[in-house]
Enzyme design. Structure first.
Site, PDB file in Angstrom:
ATOM      1  N   ASP A   5      57.861  38.653  31.554  1.00 24.43           N
ATOM      2  CA  ASP A   5      56.772  37.923  30.894  1.00 24.43           C
ATOM      3  C   ASP A   5      55.511  38.766  30.966  1.00 24.43           C
ATOM      4  OD1 ASP A   5      55.428  35.911  29.562  1.00 24.43           O
ATOM      5  OD2 ASP A   5      55.128  34.671  31.348  1.00 24.43           O
TER       6      ASP A   5
ATOM      7  N   TRP B 107      46.461  36.550  48.918  1.00 26.12           N
ATOM      8  CA  TRP B 107      45.409  36.584  47.908  1.00 26.12           C
ATOM      9  C   TRP B 107      45.133  38.035  47.518  1.00 26.12           C
ATOM     10  CZ3 TRP B 107      42.813  32.781  45.289  1.00 26.12           C
ATOM     11  CH2 TRP B 107      41.708  33.193  44.540  1.00 26.12           C
ATOM     12  N   LEU B 108      45.160  38.314  46.219  1.00 29.33           N
ATOM     13  CA  LEU B 108      44.806  39.640  45.726  1.00 29.33           C
ATOM     14  C   LEU B 108      43.410  39.569  45.111  1.00 29.33           C
ATOM     15  CD1 LEU B 108      48.106  40.872  43.995  1.00 29.33           C
ATOM     16  CD2 LEU B 108      47.292  41.343  46.316  1.00 29.33           C
TER      17      LEU B 108
END
Length: 280
Positions: free
Chosen positions: A189, A88-89
């Site tokens: 992207d 998790w950032l």
């Protein structure tokens, strides 16, 4: 989709406390998974198997050598559903200048040829990455032609569009710049939804679709939907200055992403495609 207790028990985690749906784009179901010690980011692709995430895993690992990314914890298949478990950032605020420098460092990671060692054809837009020594060949045959063919199959193409496209295609094949491109590692992207700043302000890249190509493709994507300001480009140029003629070439790379959106979302993107094609 909702994840049952039995489903969650098959993750390589212990003491899961909460599982909360979070925004993760329109392709995957996404969740914040909180254990008694750590929070994780979980992506799930219903009934697609772990193979769906193999390309993203490769991209995250390659990018991680150069820039901050979520760490891959585990990937696999549970009851037919593919999953990808990431660190998790925690989001914070940071500098666009630093972000530009980080992207430039990614682009300084080079390869001897254009492409990648595998294709990615499970998604809605197929990516054929067979290695090529000539960038014009790769870009026309393995990127633009693929999307034009798909647009024809969906009834989103016309004789007028094809006339202009064929002229652009011939120009690309003989353009001097196309013969001098050095293969760079691309995010693939690079829109504003695929970067963040960590709690300490460090730029991070997420959701990659990597291959080795002209760095101007990534840069063209940053100009289409916003989210990158003048400081971003200043930071980029401090590390890796643009090649002469960069701004004049942007439309030929913007076209690829607009064609992708034409195929994904329909004629809403037709006028933007036409504005570029009319140049040729």
């Amino acid at each position: 989709m909702s994840l049952s207790t039995a489903w969650l028990a098959q993750l390589p985690l212990t003491n899961i406390k909460t599982v909360t749906p979070v925004s993760g784009g329109d392709i995957n179901a996404a969740y914040a998974v909180q254990t008694d010690q750590t929070r994780y980011f979980l992506k799930v692709q219903p009934q697609r198997g772990a193979a769906f995430f193999s390309h993203e895993v490769t991209g995250l690992k390659k990018l991680a050598a150069v820039v901050t990314t979520p760490r891959v914890i585990a990937t696999g298949t549970i009851n037919g559903d593919g999953y990808l478990l990431l660190s998790w950032l925690t989001s914070g605020h940071g500098s666009q200048f630093d972000l530009g420098r980080a992207v430039a460092r990614v682009h300084q990671h080079h390869a001897p040829r254009f492409g990648l060692d595998h294709d990615f054809t499970i998604g809605k837009i197929p990516k054929y990455n067979q290695w090529q020594t000539n960038w014009a060949t790769f870009y026309t045959q393995q990127r633009l032609d693929v999307l034009v063919k798909l647009a024809k199959e969906q009834g989103l193409w016309s004789t007028n569009r094809d006339d202009h496209y064929q002229r652009l295609r011939q120009q690309l094949l003989v353009e001097r710049h196309m013969q001098t491109v050095q293969p760079s590692l691309l995010h693939g992207d690079l829109w504003s939804g695929n970067y963040l700043f960590t709690a300490t302000g460090t730029p991070a890249l997420i959701d990659p679709d990597i291959f080795y190509g002209d760095r101007e493709m990534d840069l063209a994507m940053t100009t289409i939907f916003g989210g990158f300001d003048d400081d971003f480009y200043a930071g980029y140029q401090q590390v890796y200055p643009f090649a002469p003629g960069f701004e004049e070439r942007l439309p030929q790379y913007q076209l690829y992403y607009l064609l992708a959106h034409l195929n994904l979302f329909g004629e809403t993107y037709g006028p933007a495609v036409d504005r570029i094609l009319q140049r040729y």
